[in-house]
Motif scaffolding. Structure first.
Motif, PDB file in Angstrom:
ATOM      1  N   SER A  34      44.775  40.485  52.171  1.00  0.00           N
ATOM      2  CA  SER A  34      44.339  39.086  52.053  1.00  0.00           C
ATOM      3  C   SER A  34      45.526  38.138  52.093  1.00  0.00           C
ATOM      4  CB  SER A  34      43.556  38.885  50.753  1.00  0.00           C
ATOM      5  OG  SER A  34      42.290  39.485  50.820  1.00  0.00           O
TER       6      SER A  34
ATOM      7  N   SER B  50      44.277  45.867  49.326  1.00  0.00           N
ATOM      8  CA  SER B  50      43.406  44.807  49.846  1.00  0.00           C
ATOM      9  C   SER B  50      43.932  43.426  49.471  1.00  0.00           C
ATOM     10  CB  SER B  50      41.981  44.991  49.328  1.00  0.00           C
ATOM     11  OG  SER B  50      41.934  44.898  47.923  1.00  0.00           O
ATOM     12  N   ASP B  51      44.601  43.310  48.304  1.00  0.00           N
ATOM     13  CA  ASP B  51      45.226  42.039  47.942  1.00  0.00           C
ATOM     14  C   ASP B  51      46.326  41.683  48.935  1.00  0.00           C
ATOM     15  OD1 ASP B  51      43.703  41.535  45.617  1.00  0.00           O
ATOM     16  OD2 ASP B  51      44.978  42.870  44.434  1.00  0.00           O
TER      17      ASP B  51
ATOM     18  N   VAL C 105      35.794  35.980  49.781  1.00  0.00           N
ATOM     19  CA  VAL C 105      37.132  35.584  49.344  1.00  0.00           C
ATOM     20  C   VAL C 105      37.190  34.061  49.314  1.00  0.00           C
ATOM     21  CG1 VAL C 105      39.592  35.609  49.875  1.00  0.00           C
ATOM     22  CG2 VAL C 105      38.213  37.663  50.230  1.00  0.00           C
TER      23      VAL C 105
ATOM     24  N   ILE D 117      53.063  39.054  48.043  1.00  0.00           N
ATOM     25  CA  ILE D 117      52.798  39.059  46.605  1.00  0.00           C
ATOM     26  C   ILE D 117      54.059  39.458  45.849  1.00  0.00           C
ATOM     27  CG2 ILE D 117      51.434  40.090  44.740  1.00  0.00           C
ATOM     28  CD1 ILE D 117      49.215  40.583  46.851  1.00  0.00           C
TER      29      ILE D 117
ATOM     30  N   VAL E  24      47.306  45.192  41.253  1.00  0.00           N
ATOM     31  CA  VAL E  24      47.505  44.693  42.618  1.00  0.00           C
ATOM     32  C   VAL E  24      47.205  45.820  43.607  1.00  0.00           C
ATOM     33  CG1 VAL E  24      49.153  43.749  44.271  1.00  0.00           C
ATOM     34  CG2 VAL E  24      49.220  43.018  41.879  1.00  0.00           C
ATOM     35  N   SER E  25      46.398  45.530  44.610  1.00  0.00           N
ATOM     36  CA  SER E  25      45.920  46.562  45.530  1.00  0.00           C
ATOM     37  C   SER E  25      46.328  46.276  46.961  1.00  0.00           C
ATOM     38  CB  SER E  25      44.389  46.655  45.453  1.00  0.00           C
ATOM     39  OG  SER E  25      43.813  45.452  45.942  1.00  0.00           O
TER      40      SER E  25
ATOM     41  N   HIS F 167      43.249  32.593  44.398  1.00  0.00           N
ATOM     42  CA  HIS F 167      42.617  33.448  45.400  1.00  0.00           C
ATOM     43  C   HIS F 167      41.699  34.388  44.638  1.00  0.00           C
ATOM     44  CE1 HIS F 167      42.306  37.111  47.832  1.00  0.00           C
ATOM     45  NE2 HIS F 167      42.564  36.374  48.901  1.00  0.00           N
TER      46      HIS F 167
ATOM     47  N   SER G 129      39.255  40.769  42.374  1.00  0.00           N
ATOM     48  CA  SER G 129      40.619  40.367  42.011  1.00  0.00           C
ATOM     49  C   SER G 129      40.714  38.862  41.879  1.00  0.00           C
ATOM     50  CB  SER G 129      41.637  40.872  43.023  1.00  0.00           C
ATOM     51  OG  SER G 129      41.578  40.131  44.230  1.00  0.00           O
TER      52      SER G 129
ATOM     53  N   SER H 295      38.550  37.225  44.891  1.00  0.00           N
ATOM     54  CA  SER H 295      37.789  38.136  45.742  1.00  0.00           C
ATOM     55  C   SER H 295      36.563  38.627  44.975  1.00  0.00           C
ATOM     56  CB  SER H 295      38.661  39.315  46.167  1.00  0.00           C
ATOM     57  OG  SER H 295      37.933  40.206  46.975  1.00  0.00           O
TER      58      SER H 295
ATOM     59  N   MET I 138      43.998  36.084  41.821  1.00  0.00           N
ATOM     60  CA  MET I 138      45.442  35.941  41.960  1.00  0.00           C
ATOM     61  C   MET I 138      45.789  34.484  42.181  1.00  0.00           C
ATOM     62  SD  MET I 138      48.038  38.325  44.121  1.00  0.00           S
ATOM     63  CE  MET I 138      47.309  39.726  43.299  1.00  0.00           C
TER      64      MET I 138
END
Length: 429
Positions: free
Chosen positions: A239, A235-236, A393, A247, A232-233, A352, A422, A354, A424
């Motif tokens: 978004s 950027s996640d 995305v 998250i 998990v980043s 989701h 990613s 990316s 999710m």
């Protein structure tokens, strides 16, 4: 009131065990009044007898847990050793010698709960384990007893405080994963080796236990789909915020719409900020239970630590002692439905995704066609491009996990897709 004390063997005296011993000593009069008989700590089995244990009579310390259980006067054993062995053998030995058991051992219960329940039933004894899931939060007993007349269809929750602390810090401060993990370690929330937490093993064990209780069927640890949250980043989270979400690492247990199967899974997911679980901060746990008659219930509180876990252990101790005095036992395993546990591919949810793609005409149409060919309907698309590169995305409508996996595999083969950054799931809507 009975005057002969009920004698307790404490197996393990670490953070939780030492707190159990302290409460038993300092609250002895209250426990006697609540139980209807005195309760006495009769022995404490440890691995390192030379270690100083404040408030515990050194005469109670032993390194021979088996001999303690076999000595003939023990009524209840409290197992807070953890792990599979020697805990499994000691619990079995306790049952063979007429001793009821209170355990906080999620790993053992998730792996061998059915066999332990069978042994307890064979000998007419109790096996209680409130402390194995979500620390101090009363959850196991309400699901086993208070909701015994209802039908639970879904359980979704945050059952690991370490991962929730890390994700909360990433969300609230913009920290990266490693930075948040380092803070959790410094504050004592994360172990030196955090693998069991961050890779979802701890949550998966708890999910297996809760699924068995919720759906009256046997769910083993191997039945639980598991993904960690190390990828998990920031950027996640960016978004997620654009979608009005955050998250969390969630344990999700569901009964199929036709009632003929169940699923159990642990993975990171985006959830709307309007969902009650989105507001669970720091190292707290919370579990959302959906039942047919009771509706939606939420259980919230500290999910780990010496005092909270000891609170759950002592609650079980009181219940087991009362059963002992009444010459009765509490509820055992309920697995009458024997429902099959479906694979992750059967789970239906939103996603989701990316993608890193080439910034040129026709890319979006190619990606959309790939989704359509695998039966996955697109809800929204957001594209940003610069210097020949772009990020795409895609948020989907609900689709089977197997269909999404097929879509992603096909996307990776496209010349215009340079990488899947990613994936999710989106839950709680």
């Amino acid at each position: 009131m009975r005057t002969r004390p009920l004698k307790v063997a404490l197996l393990g005296c670490g953070v939780v065990g030492s707190e159990v011993a302290r409460i038993m000593t300092t609250h002895a009069d209250d426990l006697t009044a609540r139980i209807g008989a005195p309760v006495e700590l009769a022995g404490v089995a440890v691995r390192r007898p030379s270690r100083v244990r404040e408030g515990i009579d050194p005469a109670l310390i032993t390194t021979d847990a088996t001999a303690l259980l076999k000595r003939g006067d023990i009524d209840i054993a409290i197992e807070v050793i953890g792990g599979i062995e020697p805990a499994r053998t000691l619990i079995t030995t306790a049952f063979e010698h007429g001793i009821s058991v209170v355990s906080a051992n999620k790993a053992l219960l998730a792996q061998d709960g059915a066999a332990l329940h069978a042994a307890a039933e064979q000998h007419g004894l109790d096996l209680y384990y409130e402390a194995a899931v979500a620390g101090a939060i009363p959850l196991v007993r309400p699901m086993r007893e208070s909701l015994a007349g209802d039908k639970i269809n879904r359980v979704m929750g945050i059952v690991n405080g370490t991962t929730n602390f890390i994700l909360d810090k990433m969300d609230s401060t913009g920290a990266g994963y490693q930075e948040a993990l380092d803070e959790a370690t410094a504050l004592g929330y994360a172990e030196a080796d955090p693998t069991a937490d961050v890779e979802g093993y701890d949550a998966a064990a708890k999910a297996a236990i809760l699924a068995g209780i919720a759906f009256h069927t046997r769910v083993r640890l191997d039945d639980v789909y598991r993904e960690g949250m190390t990828e998990v980043s920031a950027s996640d989270f960016a978004s997620a915020k654009r979608m009005g979400c955050t998250i969390k690492l969630l344990a999700i247990l569901e009964r199929a719409a036709d009632g003929e199967s169940v699923t159990a899974r642990v993975h990171p997911a985006m959830i709307p900020l309007t969902h009650p679980l989105a507001s669970v901060r720091e190292a707290y746990n919370a579990v959302f239970v959906e039942a047919e008659a009771a509706g939606r219930l939420m259980f919230y509180g500290p999910g780990a630590g010496g005092s909270p876990t000891a609170s759950a252990v002592l609650g079980d101790l009181v219940a087991v002692c009362r059963n002992k005095l009444a010459e009765a036992t509490g509820p055992g395993e309920s697995a009458y439905t024997q429902l099959p546990v479906s694979t992750m591919g059967d789970v239906v949810t939103r996603y989701h995704i990316s993608l890193d793609v080439a910034d040129k005409p026709g890319v979006l149409a190619q990606v959309a066609t790939t989704f359509a060919e695998h039966g996955v309907s697109i809800d929204t698309v957001r594209q940003q491009g610069k210097d020949g590169e772009a990020s795409l995305v895609v948020v989907t409508h609900r689709a089977p996990d197997a269909a999404l996996s097929g879509t992603v595999e096909a996307l990776r083969k496209l010349d215009t897709v340079r990488g899947v950054a990613s994936i999710m799931r989106v839950e709680g809507e």
